[in-house]
Write a protein that holds these residues in place. Structure first.
Motif, PDB file in Angstrom:
ATOM      1  N   ALA A  46      47.320 -43.174 -85.155  1.00 38.47           N
ATOM      2  CA  ALA A  46      46.730 -44.514 -85.158  1.00 38.47           C
ATOM      3  C   ALA A  46      45.372 -44.411 -84.489  1.00 38.47           C
ATOM      4  O   ALA A  46      45.137 -43.519 -83.665  1.00 38.47           O
ATOM      5  N   SER A  47      44.502 -45.311 -84.858  1.00 40.82           N
ATOM      6  CA  SER A  47      43.221 -45.405 -84.162  1.00 40.82           C
ATOM      7  C   SER A  47      43.280 -46.682 -83.332  1.00 40.82           C
ATOM      8  O   SER A  47      43.602 -47.745 -83.848  1.00 40.82           O
ATOM      9  N   LEU A  48      43.017 -46.544 -82.026  1.00 37.73           N
ATOM     10  CA  LEU A  48      43.066 -47.709 -81.131  1.00 37.73           C
ATOM     11  C   LEU A  48      41.666 -48.097 -80.687  1.00 37.73           C
ATOM     12  O   LEU A  48      40.821 -47.245 -80.444  1.00 37.73           O
ATOM     13  N   ARG A  49      41.517 -49.404 -80.506  1.00 39.24           N
ATOM     14  CA  ARG A  49      40.205 -49.950 -80.163  1.00 39.24           C
ATOM     15  C   ARG A  49      40.381 -50.930 -79.009  1.00 39.24           C
ATOM     16  O   ARG A  49      41.367 -51.663 -78.983  1.00 39.24           O
ATOM     17  N   ASP A  50      39.462 -50.890 -78.052  1.00 42.98           N
ATOM     18  CA  ASP A  50      39.546 -51.908 -76.981  1.00 42.98           C
ATOM     19  C   ASP A  50      38.175 -52.495 -76.649  1.00 42.98           C
ATOM     20  O   ASP A  50      37.986 -53.108 -75.603  1.00 42.98           O
ATOM     21  N   GLY A  51      37.217 -52.296 -77.534  1.00 44.77           N
ATOM     22  CA  GLY A  51      35.874 -52.832 -77.289  1.00 44.77           C
ATOM     23  C   GLY A  51      34.949 -51.796 -76.680  1.00 44.77           C
ATOM     24  O   GLY A  51      33.731 -51.921 -76.761  1.00 44.77           O
ATOM     25  N   SER A  52      35.521 -50.762 -76.057  1.00 48.82           N
ATOM     26  CA  SER A  52      34.659 -49.740 -75.449  1.00 48.82           C
ATOM     27  C   SER A  52      34.605 -48.498 -76.320  1.00 48.82           C
ATOM     28  O   SER A  52      33.928 -47.531 -75.976  1.00 48.82           O
ATOM     29  N   GLY A  53      35.358 -48.484 -77.425  1.00 49.77           N
ATOM     30  CA  GLY A  53      35.345 -47.336 -78.313  1.00 49.77           C
ATOM     31  C   GLY A  53      36.618 -47.276 -79.138  1.00 49.77           C
ATOM     32  O   GLY A  53      37.479 -48.167 -79.043  1.00 49.77           O
ATOM     33  N   TYR A  54      36.691 -46.232 -79.956  1.00 51.86           N
ATOM     34  CA  TYR A  54      37.873 -45.986 -80.787  1.00 51.86           C
ATOM     35  C   TYR A  54      38.426 -44.628 -80.396  1.00 51.86           C
ATOM     36  O   TYR A  54      37.661 -43.682 -80.226  1.00 51.86           O
ATOM     37  N   ILE A  55      39.750 -44.519 -80.286  1.00 51.58           N
ATOM     38  CA  ILE A  55      40.334 -43.202 -80.005  1.00 51.58           C
ATOM     39  C   ILE A  55      41.548 -42.980 -80.896  1.00 51.58           C
ATOM     40  O   ILE A  55      42.294 -43.917 -81.191  1.00 51.58           O
ATOM     41  N   GLN A  56      41.696 -41.734 -81.320  1.00 53.01           N
ATOM     42  CA  GLN A  56      42.847 -41.384 -82.147  1.00 53.01           C
ATOM     43  C   GLN A  56      44.037 -41.075 -81.253  1.00 53.01           C
ATOM     44  O   GLN A  56      43.904 -40.374 -80.258  1.00 53.01           O
ATOM     45  N   VAL A  57      45.191 -41.617 -81.601  1.00 48.66           N
ATOM     46  CA  VAL A  57      46.404 -41.273 -80.866  1.00 48.66           C
ATOM     47  C   VAL A  57      47.385 -40.658 -81.859  1.00 48.66           C
ATOM     48  O   VAL A  57      47.483 -41.099 -83.007  1.00 48.66           O
ATOM     49  N   ALA A  58      48.076 -39.605 -81.424  1.00 47.88           N
ATOM     50  CA  ALA A  58      48.987 -38.882 -82.311  1.00 47.88           C
ATOM     51  C   ALA A  58      50.381 -38.915 -81.710  1.00 47.88           C
ATOM     52  O   ALA A  58      50.565 -38.636 -80.524  1.00 47.88           O
ATOM     53  N   CYS A  59      51.355 -39.257 -82.527  1.00 44.65           N
ATOM     54  CA  CYS A  59      52.721 -39.427 -82.033  1.00 44.65           C
ATOM     55  C   CYS A  59      53.672 -38.514 -82.809  1.00 44.65           C
ATOM     56  O   CYS A  59      53.763 -38.607 -84.041  1.00 44.65           O
ATOM     57  N   ALA A  93      39.229 -34.884 -84.473  1.00 43.59           N
ATOM     58  CA  ALA A  93      39.382 -36.308 -84.134  1.00 43.59           C
ATOM     59  C   ALA A  93      38.012 -36.949 -83.972  1.00 43.59           C
ATOM     60  O   ALA A  93      37.100 -36.326 -83.434  1.00 43.59           O
ATOM     61  N   PRO A  94      37.861 -38.188 -84.425  1.00 41.58           N
ATOM     62  CA  PRO A  94      36.584 -38.872 -84.197  1.00 41.58           C
ATOM     63  C   PRO A  94      36.350 -38.994 -82.691  1.00 41.58           C
ATOM     64  O   PRO A  94      37.252 -39.395 -81.964  1.00 41.58           O
ATOM     65  N   GLY A  95      35.195 -38.594 -82.222  1.00 38.38           N
ATOM     66  CA  GLY A  95      34.921 -38.620 -80.784  1.00 38.38           C
ATOM     67  C   GLY A  95      35.363 -37.338 -80.085  1.00 38.38           C
ATOM     68  O   GLY A  95      35.140 -37.167 -78.890  1.00 38.38           O
ATOM     69  N   GLY A  96      36.031 -36.432 -80.846  1.00 35.75           N
ATOM     70  CA  GLY A  96      36.376 -35.116 -80.302  1.00 35.75           C
ATOM     71  C   GLY A  96      37.590 -35.084 -79.384  1.00 35.75           C
ATOM     72  O   GLY A  96      37.938 -34.042 -78.841  1.00 35.75           O
ATOM     73  N   LYS A  97      38.248 -36.251 -79.173  1.00 36.09           N
ATOM     74  CA  LYS A  97      39.419 -36.297 -78.281  1.00 36.09           C
ATOM     75  C   LYS A  97      40.547 -37.009 -79.006  1.00 36.09           C
ATOM     76  O   LYS A  97      40.319 -37.886 -79.847  1.00 36.09           O
ATOM     77  N   GLU A  98      41.761 -36.642 -78.585  1.00 31.11           N
ATOM     78  CA  GLU A  98      42.931 -37.297 -79.139  1.00 31.11           C
ATOM     79  C   GLU A  98      43.893 -37.535 -77.995  1.00 31.11           C
ATOM     80  O   GLU A  98      43.890 -36.790 -77.025  1.00 31.11           O
ATOM     81  N   ILE A  99      44.716 -38.565 -78.099  1.00 33.11           N
ATOM     82  CA  ILE A  99      45.765 -38.742 -77.094  1.00 33.11           C
ATOM     83  C   ILE A  99      47.087 -38.312 -77.724  1.00 33.11           C
ATOM     84  O   ILE A  99      47.478 -38.814 -78.781  1.00 33.11           O
ATOM     85  N   SER A 100      47.720 -37.383 -77.067  1.00 33.39           N
ATOM     86  CA  SER A 100      49.028 -36.929 -77.504  1.00 33.39           C
ATOM     87  C   SER A 100      50.055 -37.827 -76.812  1.00 33.39           C
ATOM     88  O   SER A 100      50.225 -37.787 -75.600  1.00 33.39           O
ATOM     89  N   VAL A 101      50.716 -38.668 -77.603  1.00 34.22           N
ATOM     90  CA  VAL A 101      51.489 -39.786 -77.064  1.00 34.22           C
ATOM     91  C   VAL A 101      52.778 -39.321 -76.378  1.00 34.22           C
ATOM     92  O   VAL A 101      53.533 -38.529 -76.927  1.00 34.22           O
ATOM     93  N   THR A 102      53.007 -39.835 -75.144  1.00 30.68           N
ATOM     94  CA  THR A 102      54.312 -39.630 -74.505  1.00 30.68           C
ATOM     95  C   THR A 102      55.076 -40.954 -74.431  1.00 30.68           C
ATOM     96  O   THR A 102      56.289 -40.965 -74.278  1.00 30.68           O
ATOM     97  N   ASP A 103      54.371 -42.049 -74.526  1.00 27.45           N
ATOM     98  CA  ASP A 103      55.052 -43.345 -74.601  1.00 27.45           C
ATOM     99  C   ASP A 103      54.166 -44.328 -75.345  1.00 27.45           C
ATOM    100  O   ASP A 103      52.930 -44.249 -75.284  1.00 27.45           O
ATOM    101  N   PHE A 104      54.824 -45.245 -76.026  1.00 30.14           N
ATOM    102  CA  PHE A 104      54.097 -46.223 -76.846  1.00 30.14           C
ATOM    103  C   PHE A 104      54.893 -47.521 -76.857  1.00 30.14           C
ATOM    104  O   PHE A 104      56.103 -47.503 -77.027  1.00 30.14           O
ATOM    105  N   TRP A 105      54.243 -48.608 -76.637  1.00 32.30           N
ATOM    106  CA  TRP A 105      54.955 -49.896 -76.694  1.00 32.30           C
ATOM    107  C   TRP A 105      54.061 -50.999 -77.253  1.00 32.30           C
ATOM    108  O   TRP A 105      52.834 -50.910 -77.156  1.00 32.30           O
ATOM    109  N   ILE A 106      54.713 -51.982 -77.831  1.00 32.37           N
ATOM    110  CA  ILE A 106      53.956 -53.078 -78.454  1.00 32.37           C
ATOM    111  C   ILE A 106      53.863 -54.234 -77.461  1.00 32.37           C
ATOM    112  O   ILE A 106      54.870 -54.694 -76.921  1.00 32.37           O
ATOM    113  N   ILE A 107      52.680 -54.681 -77.189  1.00 30.51           N
ATOM    114  CA  ILE A 107      52.459 -55.782 -76.258  1.00 30.51           C
ATOM    115  C   ILE A 107      52.479 -57.113 -77.008  1.00 30.51           C
ATOM    116  O   ILE A 107      53.069 -58.090 -76.562  1.00 30.51           O
ATOM    117  N   SER A 108      51.859 -57.142 -78.170  1.00 33.62           N
ATOM    118  CA  SER A 108      51.866 -58.363 -78.985  1.00 33.62           C
ATOM    119  C   SER A 108      51.703 -57.958 -80.442  1.00 33.62           C
ATOM    120  O   SER A 108      50.660 -57.423 -80.828  1.00 33.62           O
TER     121      SER A 108
END
Ligand code: 4AD
Ligand code: MG
Length: 439
Positions: A46-59, A93-108
């Motif tokens: 998934a690609s996540l966005r929070d206003g400060s950038g986009y990062i790829q996360v891999a699960c 990965a776009p931006g050269g970094k990826e987050i290798s997921v150890t936990d993921f949850w839906i807030i809304s």
């Protein structure tokens, strides 16, 4: 695999922008919105966005709890989510970094996203959904660039000894002619929404010397164009003991610093927009109104001397330039009542428009003001303006009014040029035009 007990953090440790700068192996918790989802083999991305950038996360299924994996699989686009994981360098990965997921949850969780390729049949639909559409990559890049332009202006004026002022938006005077005034009922009296703070700036001069202001301006523009909003933000500045030449210098240095700052700090956003911005050098080119008119006639667009430069002419003339340029010496008939005329020709004003190149057109208008009481009285009476509502403005000329000049530059017009946009509406978070009052 049995999943370890995880206490989910209530806050993030990093913004996306910070995570993109974190070292390999750093454990981060980020929160953001799901921008896109995909999967390759058994890995979900998934690609996540929070206003400060986009990062790829891999699960990967074997790295997270069943619950977290199910959440990742089922999450919908634009849901707000939390992620904990390890930063991994990854050239793909776009931006050269990826987050290798150890936990993921839906807030809304988000409903089905309505802005799909097949649903978007017109620009109008995108603006009906503007409250959602502003999350898009391009839309938010433009908003950040507009902000940078305004920051540049504030820094520029503060560094040059200007004081920020404010002025009323509910007024009695037309500054730029009666035809674009929005009338309001002010407790049974006629009032208007302000077209420009200029007259108040002039009053502030004797107190503060050099002033600037940034606030909304309102124009009941009756025509549908790609460069008019009915509510826009104007940066205006006014200096005492300064003539029209000083005024143009102030403008060109301001506009140069705006472009420089955007090129430096918002380069990524310019790339998102595919914009190759040329930062202009000072002094900007200058041509006279008469020269602009000649060029326009040569290009097959004649108009009478004395008319304002028509939009088509302005666009065609500006295609000959690749940096902003001034058109000087507008006829008095094309200008508002307060403009000073040349000593040698009372039909020509000491004023200029600043025109953005490549067809973008006018971004600023400025000029030297009449500072003499009798001349201004004659002008106001000659143009049949309601003298009572200008009494205070005239009175300024009785108490030490020196030579002075100033200008107004539209924040949205400038953003349109710097971003290279066809239409002005994208430069406003919630644009107001002749046909749009919603959302
Ligand atoms: O050229 P304008 O009408 O000049 C003035 O209002 C002067 N009183 C300013 C001054 O000298 N203090 O407006 C100034 C700028 C334009 O060049 C344009 O950038 C922007 O304001 N502008 C608009 N932007 C968007 N939509 C509109 N309807 C605009 N009208 C003016
Ligand atoms: Mg103008």
């Amino acid at each position: 695999m049995s999943s370890p007990e995880i206490t989910r953090p209530k806050t993030r440790t990093h913004t996306v922008g910070e995570a993109l700068k974190a070292q390999q192996g750093t454990v981060v918790t980020i929160m953001g919105w799901v921008s896109t989802k995909s999967s390759i083999g058994g890995i979900k991305f998934a690609s996540l966005r929070d206003g400060s950038g986009y990062i790829q996360v891999a699960c990967k299924r074997d790295r997270v709890s069943e619950e977290a994996f199910a959440a990742f699989e089922s999450v919908t686009r634009e849901s707000a989510v939390g992620v904990t994981g390890l930063i991994r360098e990854d050239k793909r990965a776009p931006g050269g970094k990826e987050i290798s997921v150890t936990d993921f949850w839906i807030i809304s969780r988000a409903d089905d996203w309505p802005i799909t390729r097949s649903a978007v049949k017109s620009a109008s639909f995108l603006y009906d959904k503007r409250h959602l559409a502003i999350r898009g990559k391009k839309a938010s890049a433009i908003i950040r660039i507009r902000a940078e332009i305004v920051y540049a202006a504030f820094d520029y004026f503060v560094d040059n000894g200007f004081t920020l002022i404010s002025a009323p938006s509910i007024v009695q005077n037309a500054v730029e002619g009666g035809s674009t005034l929005f009338e309001i009922n002010y407790f049974g009296k006629k009032a208007y929404l302000s077209q420009s703070a200029q007259l108040y700036e002039e009053a502030a001069l004797a107190a503060l010397g050099k002033v600037f202001i940034f606030q909304p301006a309102f124009r009941a523009e009756k025509s549908k164009t790609n460069k008019h909003l009915t509510e826009f933000w104007m940066i205006e500045a006014e200096q005492a003991f300064a003539n029209q030449d000083d005024n143009m210098k102030l403008q060109e240095n301001l506009v140069k610093s705006m472009a420089e700052r955007v090129a430096k700090n918002r380069n990524e956003d310019l790339k998102i927009l595919g914009r190759n911005l040329k930062v202009p050098e000072v002094p900007f080119p200058r041509i006279t109104y008469d020269e602009a008119r000649e060029t326009s006639i040569k290009k097959g667009l004649p108009f009478e001397w004395g008319e304002d430069l028509p939009t088509d002419s302005e666009r065609e003339v500006s295609k000959d330039f690749d940096v902003p340029f001034f058109v000087t010496g507008y006829p008095l008939t094309a200008r508002s009542f307060y403009h000073m005329t040349e000593e040698t020709n009372d039909k020509v004003t000491k004023s200029a428009d600043l025109i953005a190149p490549e067809g973008f057109g006018e971004i600023a208008t400025g000029g030297q003001r009449i500072h003499d009481y009798d001349s201004l009285t004659k002008r106001i009476e000659g143009q049949d303006l309601p003298r009572e509502s200008f009494e205070w403005y005239l009175e300024l000329r009785k108490f030490g009014m020196p030579e002075h000049s100033g200008f107004g530059i539209g924040a949205e017009r400038t953003t349109k040029w710097i971003c290279g946009l066809k239409h002005i509406r994208g430069t406003s978070l919630f644009p107001r035009t002749i046909t749009r009052l919603k959302p």
